[in-house]
Design an enzyme around this catalytic site. Sequence first.
Site, mmCIF file in Angstrom:
data_model
loop_
_atom_site.group_PDB
_atom_site.id
_atom_site.type_symbol
_atom_site.label_atom_id
_atom_site.label_comp_id
_atom_site.label_asym_id
_atom_site.label_seq_id
_atom_site.Cartn_x
_atom_site.Cartn_y
_atom_site.Cartn_z
ATOM 1 N N SER A 182 0.834 -1.213 0.000
ATOM 2 C CA SER A 182 0.000 0.000 0.000
ATOM 3 C C SER A 182 0.869 1.264 0.000
ATOM 4 O O SER A 182 2.051 1.210 0.335
ATOM 5 C CB SER A 182 -0.869 -0.051 1.263
ATOM 6 O OG SER A 182 -1.578 1.126 1.471
ATOM 7 N N LEU B 47 3.061 4.416 0.306
ATOM 8 C CA LEU B 47 4.455 4.754 -0.006
ATOM 9 C C LEU B 47 5.273 3.502 -0.346
ATOM 10 O O LEU B 47 6.120 3.536 -1.242
ATOM 11 C CB LEU B 47 5.090 5.507 1.179
ATOM 12 C CG LEU B 47 6.534 5.936 1.002
ATOM 13 C CD1 LEU B 47 6.722 6.835 -0.216
ATOM 14 C CD2 LEU B 47 7.043 6.660 2.251
ATOM 15 N N SER C 103 8.864 9.901 10.228
ATOM 16 C CA SER C 103 7.830 10.909 9.970
ATOM 17 C C SER C 103 8.340 12.214 10.568
ATOM 18 O O SER C 103 9.230 12.211 11.422
ATOM 19 C CB SER C 103 6.534 10.502 10.667
ATOM 20 O OG SER C 103 5.678 11.609 10.842
ATOM 21 N N TYR D 181 1.916 7.121 18.078
ATOM 22 C CA TYR D 181 2.572 7.220 16.764
ATOM 23 C C TYR D 181 3.839 8.071 16.861
ATOM 24 O O TYR D 181 4.919 7.647 16.424
ATOM 25 C CB TYR D 181 1.591 7.826 15.758
ATOM 26 C CG TYR D 181 2.124 7.972 14.352
ATOM 27 C CD1 TYR D 181 2.384 6.850 13.569
ATOM 28 C CD2 TYR D 181 2.346 9.231 13.790
ATOM 29 C CE1 TYR D 181 2.854 6.981 12.267
ATOM 30 C CE2 TYR D 181 2.812 9.373 12.491
ATOM 31 C CZ TYR D 181 3.074 8.252 11.732
ATOM 32 O OH TYR D 181 3.545 8.381 10.440
ATOM 33 N N LYS E 133 7.789 6.953 16.366
ATOM 34 C CA LYS E 133 8.652 7.555 15.346
ATOM 35 C C LYS E 133 9.865 8.252 15.987
ATOM 36 O O LYS E 133 10.953 8.248 15.409
ATOM 37 C CB LYS E 133 7.853 8.527 14.471
ATOM 38 C CG LYS E 133 6.776 7.838 13.617
ATOM 39 C CD LYS E 133 7.377 6.861 12.611
ATOM 40 C CE LYS E 133 6.345 6.304 11.648
ATOM 41 N NZ LYS E 133 6.914 5.354 10.678
ATOM 42 N N THR F 214 -1.983 8.746 1.265
ATOM 43 C CA THR F 214 -2.046 7.272 1.295
ATOM 44 C C THR F 214 -3.229 6.845 2.168
ATOM 45 O O THR F 214 -4.041 7.670 2.571
ATOM 46 C CB THR F 214 -0.766 6.689 1.922
ATOM 47 O OG1 THR F 214 -0.742 7.075 3.308
ATOM 48 C CG2 THR F 214 0.499 7.172 1.238
HETATM 49 N N1 LIG Z 1 0.871 8.938 4.882
HETATM 50 C C1 LIG Z 1 1.489 9.869 5.596
HETATM 51 O O1 LIG Z 1 0.970 11.002 5.770
HETATM 52 C C2 LIG Z 1 2.826 9.589 6.175
HETATM 53 C C3 LIG Z 1 3.328 8.312 6.273
HETATM 54 N N2 LIG Z 1 4.532 8.104 6.865
HETATM 55 C C4 LIG Z 1 5.053 6.756 7.034
HETATM 56 O O2 LIG Z 1 5.100 6.091 5.787
HETATM 57 C C5 LIG Z 1 5.061 4.677 6.010
HETATM 58 C C6 LIG Z 1 4.091 4.040 5.029
HETATM 59 O O3 LIG Z 1 2.782 4.428 5.361
HETATM 60 P P1 LIG Z 1 1.692 4.789 4.253
HETATM 61 O O4 LIG Z 1 2.056 4.229 2.976
HETATM 62 O O5 LIG Z 1 1.430 6.224 4.374
HETATM 63 O O6 LIG Z 1 0.410 4.054 4.872
HETATM 64 P P2 LIG Z 1 -0.456 2.801 4.358
HETATM 65 O O7 LIG Z 1 -1.434 2.539 5.438
HETATM 66 O O8 LIG Z 1 -0.948 3.051 3.010
HETATM 67 O O9 LIG Z 1 0.611 1.626 4.291
HETATM 68 C C7 LIG Z 1 1.098 1.026 5.440
HETATM 69 C C8 LIG Z 1 1.787 -0.272 5.098
HETATM 70 O O10 LIG Z 1 2.313 -0.859 6.292
HETATM 71 C C9 LIG Z 1 1.875 -2.197 6.366
HETATM 72 N N3 LIG Z 1 1.732 -2.664 7.726
HETATM 73 C C10 LIG Z 1 0.983 -2.119 8.706
HETATM 74 N N4 LIG Z 1 1.051 -2.878 9.806
HETATM 75 C C11 LIG Z 1 1.848 -3.930 9.507
HETATM 76 C C12 LIG Z 1 2.273 -5.076 10.233
HETATM 77 N N5 LIG Z 1 1.901 -5.308 11.497
HETATM 78 N N6 LIG Z 1 3.087 -5.974 9.619
HETATM 79 C C13 LIG Z 1 3.463 -5.764 8.339
HETATM 80 N N7 LIG Z 1 3.079 -4.722 7.598
HETATM 81 C C14 LIG Z 1 2.279 -3.813 8.184
HETATM 82 C C15 LIG Z 1 0.525 -2.192 5.657
HETATM 83 O O11 LIG Z 1 0.192 -3.504 5.303
HETATM 84 P P3 LIG Z 1 -1.355 -3.987 5.158
HETATM 85 O O12 LIG Z 1 -1.711 -3.638 3.741
HETATM 86 O O13 LIG Z 1 -1.279 -5.432 5.413
HETATM 87 O O14 LIG Z 1 -2.154 -3.230 6.167
HETATM 88 C C16 LIG Z 1 0.823 -1.283 4.492
HETATM 89 O O15 LIG Z 1 1.465 -1.993 3.480
HETATM 90 C C17 LIG Z 1 4.669 4.494 7.482
HETATM 91 O O16 LIG Z 1 5.806 4.157 8.219
HETATM 92 C C18 LIG Z 1 4.167 5.871 7.885
HETATM 93 O O17 LIG Z 1 4.333 6.109 9.256
HETATM 94 C C19 LIG Z 1 5.296 9.129 7.329
HETATM 95 C C20 LIG Z 1 4.864 10.401 7.244
HETATM 96 C C21 LIG Z 1 3.589 10.746 6.653
HETATM 97 C C1 LIG Z 2 8.676 30.216 12.735
HETATM 98 C C2 LIG Z 2 7.352 29.772 12.255
HETATM 99 C C3 LIG Z 2 7.113 28.342 12.629
HETATM 100 C C4 LIG Z 2 5.723 27.974 12.293
HETATM 101 C C5 LIG Z 2 5.412 26.657 12.902
HETATM 102 C C6 LIG Z 2 3.997 26.646 13.345
HETATM 103 C C7 LIG Z 2 3.627 25.325 13.932
HETATM 104 C C8 LIG Z 2 3.007 24.494 12.902
HETATM 105 C C9 LIG Z 2 2.706 23.149 13.470
HETATM 106 C C10 LIG Z 2 2.832 22.197 12.377
HETATM 107 C C11 LIG Z 2 2.522 20.828 12.846
HETATM 108 C C12 LIG Z 2 2.763 19.941 11.701
HETATM 109 C C13 LIG Z 2 2.372 18.517 11.964
HETATM 110 C C14 LIG Z 2 2.799 17.732 10.785
HETATM 111 C C15 LIG Z 2 2.458 16.320 11.006
HETATM 112 C C16 LIG Z 2 2.906 15.490 9.854
HETATM 113 O O1 LIG Z 2 3.241 15.918 8.791
HETATM 114 O O2 LIG Z 2 2.893 14.181 10.119
HETATM 115 C C17 LIG Z 2 3.223 13.276 9.110
HETATM 116 C C18 LIG Z 2 2.582 11.993 9.483
HETATM 117 O O3 LIG Z 2 3.249 11.059 9.878
HETATM 118 C C19 LIG Z 2 1.119 11.948 9.339
HETATM 119 O O4 LIG Z 2 0.538 11.021 10.215
HETATM 120 P P1 LIG Z 2 -0.952 11.261 10.740
HETATM 121 O O5 LIG Z 2 -1.395 9.923 11.212
HETATM 122 O O6 LIG Z 2 -0.876 12.256 11.843
HETATM 123 O O7 LIG Z 2 -1.786 11.742 9.578
#
Ligand SMILES: NC(=O)C1=CN([C@@H]2O[C@H](COP(=O)(O)OP(=O)(O)OC[C@H]3O[C@@H](n4cnc5c(N)ncnc54)[C@H](OP(=O)(O)O)[C@@H]3O)[C@@H](O)[C@H]2O)C=CC1
Ligand SMILES: CCCCCCCCCCCCCCCC(=O)OCC(=O)COP(=O)(O)O
Length: 325
Positions: A62, A64, A194, A207, A211, A242
Amino acid sequence: MASAASRTSLLRTRIMDFITSMATLPLLLGCVGVFSLCKLLQWLRTRAYVRNAVVVITGATSGLGRECARVFHAAGAKLVLCGRNAEALEELTRELAASRATEVQTHKPYTVTFDLTDPGAIVGAAAEILQCFGYVDVLINNAGISYRGTIVDTSLDVDKRVMETNYFGPVGLTKALLPSMIRRRQGHVVAISSIQGKISVPFRSAYAASKHATQAFFDCLRAEVEQHDIEVTVVSPGYIHTNLSLNAVTADGSKYGVMDKTTAQGRSPSQVARDVLAAVGKKKKDVVLADVAPSLAVYLRTLAPRLFFSLMASRARKEQKPKHC
Ligand SMILES: NC(=O)C1=CN([C@@H]2O[C@H](COP(=O)(O)OP(=O)(O)OC[C@H]3O[C@@H](n4cnc5c(N)ncnc54)[C@H](OP(=O)(O)O)[C@@H]3O)[C@@H](O)[C@H]2O)C=CC1
Ligand SMILES: CCCCCCCCCCCCCCCC(=O)OCC(=O)COP(=O)(O)O
């Protein structure tokens, strides 16, 4: 008389401008040329680094992970696709095998099905990969799960589940593959963390904690294995479009099941996957792939922590919902 003098002066200025621009043009063109050449050389270096390399990707079913699979496959890597869903892995394998040939030779991916919360299965999967390929060049610890909830309502089992998936899983797999990398004096470990591995936002405790732990572990690893010529890259993306929020777990362990606006408006996973490939090719140690506000927030957390904490507290007050926020 005065106007004739000013006309002469204007003419002189125009001539000087013309001469300067004539001199600047080749300089500008030269700079653009050097920049493009550097870009091309970097691209070639990345391609050479990844071509025919054994690249293990977790969470390939799935988001990324799937996009990383597409990008690394197209770059000629020998992929090991890991996930929990064998059927989804097979489907992706078929898609990649059928994809149009790129300029490099591509390889049919190998799949390994296991759950990252099962330490025994991780050891078994690593053994299977090593038996099949003999070594791993690049391990991309991508799989992960997010969470939504207040700390006060969240059962400890949920904290443990998120920690097992996002932290102990990647740590276990890395430890299982590390000795073979050290013996070979070659290998590259990537952790998809993240921006929440650098700053904590309210209602993401489990979470963000997982991380932050990931960031800390892989920073330690980088220092320890540099002497063995092993690279470690920690990637910290901002929001990506995603299924992460859909799949997130809530305070009572049930699925959140909502596509959050922030996730829907996030970067495209294929773009982030290309950035991951570039970071690997450049052997970057730590990369933030986020927009300006989250990137600045990381600095704010360090340089003006009181301000950062009060911003987060006000965010919590605004977002507070009775349960399962
Ligand atoms: N989307 C975002 O906004 C962000 C994502 N990330 C990070 O990117 C990475 C990928 O996430 P993303 O693609 O967004 O999310 P998805 O939910 O689309 O993908 C997550 C993947 O992880 C797998 N997974 C979850 N749990 C397990 C487990 N117990 N064992 C094996 N595989 C598992 C899922 O498998 P299954 O299909 O079986 O559930 C899936 O393939 C993560 O580490 C996430 O924290 C970081 C920052 C931002
Ligand atoms: C000098 C000016 C500074 C301005 C900063 C203002 C503060 C802004 C706060 C921003 C918070 C950002 C949070 C971003 C979170 C993020 O990108 O997470 C990525 C993920 O992993 C997403 O996971 P989720 O499950 O939370 O969707």
